[in-house]
Write an enzyme that holds these catalytic residues in place. Structure first.
Site, mmCIF file in Angstrom:
data_model
loop_
_atom_site.group_PDB
_atom_site.id
_atom_site.type_symbol
_atom_site.label_atom_id
_atom_site.label_comp_id
_atom_site.label_asym_id
_atom_site.label_seq_id
_atom_site.Cartn_x
_atom_site.Cartn_y
_atom_site.Cartn_z
ATOM 1 N N GLU A 243 2.087 -68.687 42.233
ATOM 2 C CA GLU A 243 2.243 -69.948 42.957
ATOM 3 C C GLU A 243 2.611 -69.679 44.416
ATOM 4 O O GLU A 243 2.099 -70.311 45.334
ATOM 5 C CB GLU A 243 3.334 -70.781 42.268
ATOM 6 C CG GLU A 243 3.603 -72.076 42.974
ATOM 7 C CD GLU A 243 4.568 -72.987 42.213
ATOM 8 O OE1 GLU A 243 4.839 -72.709 41.029
ATOM 9 O OE2 GLU A 243 5.047 -73.954 42.814
ATOM 10 N N ARG A 244 3.483 -68.709 44.611
ATOM 11 C CA ARG A 244 3.946 -68.422 45.977
ATOM 12 C C ARG A 244 2.868 -67.704 46.776
ATOM 13 O O ARG A 244 2.674 -67.991 47.961
ATOM 14 C CB ARG A 244 5.240 -67.634 45.914
ATOM 15 C CG ARG A 244 6.307 -68.578 45.408
ATOM 16 C CD ARG A 244 7.669 -68.099 45.237
ATOM 17 N NE ARG A 244 8.462 -69.269 44.856
ATOM 18 C CZ ARG A 244 9.585 -69.239 44.174
ATOM 19 N NH1 ARG A 244 10.088 -68.087 43.788
ATOM 20 N NH2 ARG A 244 10.217 -70.351 43.874
ATOM 21 N N PRO B 103 14.359 -86.587 41.532
ATOM 22 C CA PRO B 103 15.150 -87.062 42.676
ATOM 23 C C PRO B 103 16.442 -86.240 42.860
ATOM 24 O O PRO B 103 16.854 -85.977 43.978
ATOM 25 C CB PRO B 103 15.445 -88.521 42.321
ATOM 26 C CG PRO B 103 14.303 -88.925 41.435
ATOM 27 C CD PRO B 103 13.931 -87.699 40.653
ATOM 28 N N GLY B 104 17.033 -85.781 41.774
ATOM 29 C CA GLY B 104 18.288 -85.033 41.892
ATOM 30 C C GLY B 104 18.149 -83.535 41.653
ATOM 31 O O GLY B 104 19.153 -82.834 41.521
ATOM 32 N N ASN C 137 11.605 -72.072 52.148
ATOM 33 C CA ASN C 137 11.688 -70.714 52.704
ATOM 34 C C ASN C 137 13.110 -70.177 52.677
ATOM 35 O O ASN C 137 13.321 -68.959 52.605
ATOM 36 C CB ASN C 137 11.081 -70.693 54.114
ATOM 37 C CG ASN C 137 9.558 -70.738 54.045
ATOM 38 O OD1 ASN C 137 8.986 -70.916 52.961
ATOM 39 N ND2 ASN C 137 8.903 -70.561 55.177
#
Ligand SMILES: Cc1cc2nc3c(=O)[nH]c(=O)nc-3n(C[C@H](O)[C@H](O)[C@H](O)COP(=O)(O)OP(=O)(O)OC[C@H]3O[C@@H](n4cnc5c(N)ncnc54)[C@H](O)[C@@H]3O)c2cc1C
Length: 390
Positions: free
Chosen positions: A255-256, A139-140, A379
Site C-alpha cells: 500500500e505504501r 471519525p475517532g 508521513n
C-alpha cells in the site's frame, strides 16, 4: 516506455520493466488517453467517475492485473500494477481509483480469502462489476487504528456490524468493502477482524456524503454507516477471528509503495510539462528557461526526481522478489510523497500566474498531490516507524 514523461529523466530502463510490463504501460496510457481523459473534466465536476469507465477498464485489462488468471486477473506482479498506476498519473487522470482496487483491496482477498471467496469476488473485481474499497478510518480512529470501534458481533452464522467509517476512497461507488471491525473489543488489536461487505446484498448499509476535498475531485471519498448490517460469517477474511491487525500490517508495504508510485510518476509529469512550458514562455525578451534561476531550480528537481526514481525502482525490484520490508516501504511513502509535493510546488511557480489557473494541469497536480502525505499512514507515522527501527 519511450514517450512517457519518465523519459525526461534519461535513465536506462529498470530490470523490473519487462517487455510485457512496458506493453501494459503503453496499452494503459493509450486507453486512459483515448477513453478516460476526454471525460475527465466531467468526472471532476461531478466529483465521481461513472461505472461504465470501470467496466471499460476491466475489458481493457486494467483491473486486477496482478491477480492470477484463474480468478479472472492477468497473472502479473506489482510491476504490472505499477505500470498502470504510472500511466494514470502520466496521463493525468489521478482520480481514477484503480490503484486502491487493484493493489490494496484485491490482494487481501487473494492472500487471506478462501478458495470460495476468491472465486466469488476476484473475477467480478477484474471485470469492474465489483468496485473495491477498504474501510479502516473512523471519525475517532485514523493514525491510531487500534482505536477502531466498528463492532462485528456473532449472531448464529452471521455477523452483525455496527459503526461508522470516514474518508473511504471509492466510497460512493464501491460495492465490495473490506471493513475493519472489532470482533472482540476486549482484546484490542488481537480482537480486530476484516469482514467483506457486498453492499448490494445487505440491508442497514448507508453511504454518507461524498466528501468535498481540495483535490482528487473525481475520486469519491465518503462516510459509510453500518447499522445492524448482517453478513454471513463466511465473509470473514482468514480462518479465524482476530487476524485483522496482522493482515493489515502484512499488506502495508505494498500500500505504501503504491503511494510512492503515484508520487514519482506525478513528479516526472510535472517536470516534463514544466520543461516544455519554460522553453516556450518568454519574459524580458527571452525564454524563461534562459534565466539561471529556472535552470538551477529545474536542475535540482531533475536531480532529486532521478534519485527518487532510482530508489523507487529498487523498492519495486525488492518487492517483486518478496524482500521489501515495512521500514523501507515507509521510507518510500514518506520521501517520495514529500518529493512530489516539492516538485509540483516549484514547477507551479515556474508557470507564474498560469500555474494557479485550473485550466493548467499543474494546478490540479498541486491540489491532488497534497493528500499523498496524509493517507496510507501520515508521513509523521512513517517517520515513527522508521525511527523505531533504528
Ligand atoms: C482523500 C483521502 C482518502 C482516504 N482514503 C482512505 C481509505 O480508502 N480507507 C481508509 O480507511 N482511510 C482513508 N483515508 C484516511 C487516512 O488514511 C487518514 O486520514 C490518515 O491515516 C490520518 O488519520 P486522521 O485523518 O484521523 O489524522 P490523525 O490521526 O488525527 O492525525 C492528525 C495529525 O497528527 C499527527 N499524528 C497522529 N499521531 C501521531 C503520532 N503518534 N506522532 C506524531 N504525529 C502524530 C498526524 O501525522 C497528523 O499530522 C483517506 C484520507 C483522505 C484524506
Amino acid at each position: 516506455m519511450a514517450t512517457d514523461p519518465a523519459s525526461v529523466l534519461e535513465l536506462p530502463k529498470p530490470r523490473w520493466v519487462s517487455d510485457d510490463v512496458a506493453m501494459l504501460y503503453d496499452m494503459a496510457a493509450r486507453f486512459l488517453t483515448e477513453e478516460i481523459a476526454p471525460k475527465y473534466e466531467e468526472f471532476e465536476k461531478a466529483e465521481i467517475f461513472d461505472r461504465a469507465s470501470w467496466r471499460k477498464a476491466g475489458e481493457n485489462g486494467l483491473l486486477c492485473a496482478s491477480m492470477p488468471e484463474e480468478y479472472g486477473g492477468s497473472g502479473g506482479t506489482f510491476a504490472h500494477e505499477s505500470a498502470i498506476i504510472e500511466a494514470i498519473s502520466h496521463v493525468g487522470v489521478d482520480g481514477f481509483g484503480i490503484a486502491l482496487h487493484n493493489s490494496i483491496v484485491a490482494p487481501y482477498i487473494l492472500h487471506y480469502g478462501s478458495e470460495e471467496q476468491k472465486k466469488k469476488w476476484l473475477p467480478r473485481m477484474a471485470s469492474g462489476e465489483l468496485i473495491g474499497a477498504i474501510a479502516m478510518t473512523e471519525p475517532g480512529a485514523g493514525s491510531d487504528l487500534q482505536g477502531v470501534k466498528t463492532r462485528a458481533e456473532r449472531d448464529g452464522n452471521h455477523y452483525r456490524i455496527n459503526g461508522s467509517k470516514t474518508f473511504i476512497t471509492n466510497g460512493q461507488l464501491a460495492n465490495l468493502i473490506i471493513v475493519v471491525t472489532k470482533t472482540d473489543p476486549a482484546r484490542g488489536a488481537k480482537g480486530t477482524s476484516l469482514i467483506v461487505v457486498e453492499t448490494d446484498e445487505v440491508t442497514g448499509f448507508e453511504r454518507g456524503r461524498n466528501l468535498d476535498k481540495i483535490g482528487l475531485k473525481s475520486n469519491d471519498t465518503s462516510e459509510l454507516f453500518f447499522n445492524d448490517v448482517r453478513v454471513p460469517t463466511s465473509n470473514l477474511l482468514g480462518h479465524d477471528e482476530g487476524q485483522g491487525f496482522v493482515q493489515l500490517m502484512q499488506q502495508l508495504p505494498q500500500e505504501r509503495l503504491q503511494i510512492g508510485t503515484t508520487a514519482i510518476a506525478m513528479a516526472e509529469r510535472a517536470l516534463a510539462l514544466t520543461i516544455d512550458y519554460v522553453k516556450d514562455r518568454k519574459a524580458f525578451g527571452k525564454a524563461i528557461i534562459d534565466f539561471q534561476n529556472t535552470q538551477f531550480t529545474l536542475a535540482e528537481l531533475k536531480t532529486e526526481t532521478t534519485v527518487g526514481r532510482v530508489f523507487y525502482n529498487n523498492c519495486v525490484e525488492r518487492h517483486i522478489n518478496g524482500g521489501l520490508d515495512p521500514v523501507t516501504a515507509s521510507m518510500a511513502k514518506y520521501w517520495l510523497s514529500d518529493l512530489q509535493g516539492k516538485v509540483v510546488d516549484q514547477c507551479l511557480q515556474l508557470f507564474g500566474g498560469y500555474g494557479y489557473m485550473n485550466e493548467y494541469p499543474i494546478a490540479r497536480m498541486y491540489r491532488d498531490a497534497r493528500v499523498q502525505r496524509i493517507y496510507g499512514g501520515t508521513n509523521e507515522i512513517m517517520k515513527l516507524l522508521i525511527g523505531r527501527s533504528l
